[in-house]
Design an enzyme around this catalytic site. Structure first.
Site, PDB file in Angstrom:
ATOM      1  N   TYR A 434       0.478  -7.281  -3.362  1.00 58.33           N
ATOM      2  CA  TYR A 434       0.888  -6.018  -2.736  1.00 58.33           C
ATOM      3  C   TYR A 434       1.449  -5.024  -3.751  1.00 58.33           C
ATOM      4  O   TYR A 434       1.650  -5.352  -4.908  1.00 58.33           O
ATOM      5  CB  TYR A 434       1.823  -6.227  -1.552  1.00 58.33           C
ATOM      6  N   GLU A 435       1.634  -3.804  -3.270  1.00 58.20           N
ATOM      7  CA  GLU A 435       2.022  -2.653  -4.117  1.00 58.20           C
ATOM      8  C   GLU A 435       1.025  -2.398  -5.236  1.00 58.20           C
ATOM      9  O   GLU A 435       1.392  -2.008  -6.342  1.00 58.20           O
ATOM     10  CB  GLU A 435       3.433  -2.828  -4.684  1.00 58.20           C
TER      11      GLU A 435
END
Length: 594
Positions: A434-435
């Site tokens: 994620y990110e």
């Protein structure tokens, strides 16, 4: 297993490795000094140990609950969050004008490492609020700042970052959520979003969603995205939460790990929202939030690795089996088996390397804002930009690898849930995804970051590493120095090759094929630089008769462990940089067995 916040290691890394004293020297933080740093880290560690760590196992077992269009936090989490907010932890680095404490970002990162280590699923909630705060500080109107920032800074409300859609993950230009003007300055949001971390919960009175969507006349692709703010509850004239806004969770994902972090599917059904920043500039505005979150996720990788390491070390000291090759003791702790001690030593060295990278990125961010001259601010901003994808990707890959080694140290017991080692491994696995996946971070590094200044920021890092190499002559000799010298040359050769290849018309495939290997090479070598810097600082303290000799000698030894086990293998990283796009082009679906 009891978690112990690594306060002494964090303070050492902040001061001796990352250089937070340079931040203090700017005068931008008049309330900051070493005593305050120690007090903040002690308090953060105590809260993390006593409140958050005991909830980690129950959060994994019970998770958050979705029912009837609402999410309930895992048992104990809502109360823990309210204690967290009451302690002022969300406002450590926020502007005092909005109720923050105005302390260095690097100190905030160090304090939050203890939170992520104690309870990674919990730490995601305030982490997204911190990112929302940065976005509003940078791009919000004065009215938006007055209305929302103080509540976010105090922790009374939380923030959520709302980007992804079923058909639009990394390619945000494909998103279809719309924002239609209501005629009164507000907009109506319509669409569905997925993977919204802490998008709904019962720990606060309101949740501020920052949402990417398209205006009716927006151009196609990423240039047609705008950023909007939509609170869960619309505000009354006095600023308190009133009527429920027209968006809701329609479910939470069932995940490999971080079970207590509600990952929501959100439906926006004419939700009232405000434009943040300029129309069709939402992607650039959101990058303010994303870059803050990416560095925080790097710290997450360090935290989960620290937690896994502590569990493995405790188990190795307690578990008895076999004969010690050093003491001759029968039924000795498995810590006395060389391979187990090797794994633990490499785990510790890699954690401290990643910690140094992340906290150095935080120091660079502080100096990019507060250094005394425009030239220095530009230099430190370039360092922050260069380090951010490395901090995120290298540290989170390290977190997974260290958590995996933690399972290995436990042996068969590591595969049993009761020890906790398996949870750390499961939780760690999301951080490289994620990110912005770590592949995206690598492309950002070889693409945007090397292009912005023709590689000048990378050359500056190489020059700084060579200065440290020169200083090492009085502390080490032989292979520990030779390996660092070889590693620096490898980074320089790879950087120059990429810059040259980027300038060639047919070089794009080669550059992208080299991206992952280059990021890993940079992380390996910069991590070695961090440990070398720490070893030199430890030697200075030893010579002055300061501090705990056994602990300080450990800092020196950790560099040697790292040089042997990580820097000794940089040649393979360098070879992978030059593998070439043509080789990967030959790996067709048929060649791969599809």
């Amino acid at each position: 297993m009891t978690f112990r916040a690594p306060v002494r290691d964090l303070a050492f890394s902040l001061q001796a490795v990352a250089g937070i004293d340079d931040v203090a020297a700017t005068g931008a933080f008049p309330d900051y000094d070493a005593d305050l740093m120690g007090a903040v880290l002690d308090a953060a560690g105590q809260f993390s140990e006593q409140v958050l760590a005991p909830l980690n196992r129950v959060g994994d077992q019970k998770g958050s609950l979705y029912a009837n269009g609402a999410v309930t936090a895992a048992p104990g989490f809502a109360d823990a969050y309210r204690q967290f907010a009451a302690g002022g932890w969300t406002g450590l680095s926020a502007d005092a004008a909005h109720g923050g404490q105005g302390l260095p970002k690097a100190l905030e990162l160090a304090a939050f490492e203890t939170v992520h280590a104690a309870n990674m699923a919990f730490g995601l909630c305030p982490m997204l609020s911190l990112a929302a705060i940065e976005a509003l500080q940078e791009h919000g109107t004065e009215a938006q700042k007055d209305t929302y920032l103080s509540k976010l800074v105090s922790g009374e409300w939380t923030g959520a970052m709302v980007l992804t859609e079923p058909q639009a993950g990394t390619d945000l230009g494909s998103l279809t959520t719309t924002a239609t003007p209501n005629g009164d300055g507000t907009y109506a949001l319509n669409g569905q979003k997925i993977y919204i971390t802490w998008g709904d919960h019962d720990a606060t009175d309101n949740i501020v969603h920052l949402v990417l969507a398209r205006l009716p006349d927006a151009p196609a692709g990423p240039k047609g995205i705008s950023l909007f703010l939509a609170p869960k509850y619309l505000l009354k004239d006095d600023g308190s939460p009133g009527e429920r806004n027209a968006f809701r969770p329609v479910g939470v994902e069932h995940k490999l790990g971080i079970h207590a972090s509600p990952t929501c599917v959100m439906s926006y059904e004419g939700a009232t929202a405000e434009l943040v920043g300029q129309p069709n500039q939402g992607l650039s505005h959101m990058f303010t939030m994303m870059n803050a979150a990416r560095l925080a996720v790097g710290v997450e990788g360090v935290g989960i690795a620290e937690r896994a390491y502590q569990g493995a070390l405790a188990y190795a000291l307690d578990r008895r089996q076999g004969r010690s090759v050093w003491t001759g003791e029968h039924n000795a702790p498995i810590f006395d088996h060389p391979d187990v001690r090797r794994m633990l030593s490499v785990m510790k060295a890699r954690i401290e390397a990643a910690r140094g990278i992340c906290l150095s990125t935080g120091v660079a961010a502080d100096l990019a804002r507060h250094a005394g001259t425009e030239e220095d601010r530009r230099k430190w901003k370039a360092r922050e930009d260069l380090f951010t994808p490395i901090a995120k990707a290298w540290s989170t890959d390290m977190g997974v690898e260290v958590a995996s080694m933690g399972v290995q140290v436990h042996g068969g017991m590591g595969f049993i849930e009761e020890t906790g080692a398996a949870q750390h491994y499961r939780d760690a696995r999301i951080a490289p995804i994620y990110e912005g996946t770590n592949g995206v971070q690598a492309m950002d590094l070889v693409g945007r970051k090397l292009s912005m200044d023709g590689g000048e920021a990378a050359r500056a890092v190489i020059a700084d590493m060579r200065e440290t190499l020169t200083a090492m002559a009085g502390l080490f000799e032989g292979k520990p120095v030779e390996r660092f010298a070889t590693a620096i040359t490898a980074v320089e050769d790879a950087t120059l090759w990429l810059i040259d290849r980027k300038a060639e018309a047919e070089g794009a495939a080669d550059v992208l094929a080299a991206a992952d290997a280059y990021l890993r090479l940079m992380g390996d070598v910069i991590g070695g630089w961090m440990l070398a810097t720490g070893a030199l600082a430890a030697k200075t303290r030893l010579d002055a008769g300061e501090g705990d000799p056994a602990w300080l000698n450990g800092k020196v030894a950790l560099y040697e462990v790292y040089a042997a086990n990580i820097l000794g293998h940089v040649s393979s990283r360098l070879a992978a940089v030059g593998q070439g796009g043509a080789l990967l082009e030959r790996m067709t679906p048929e060649a791969l067995g599809a």
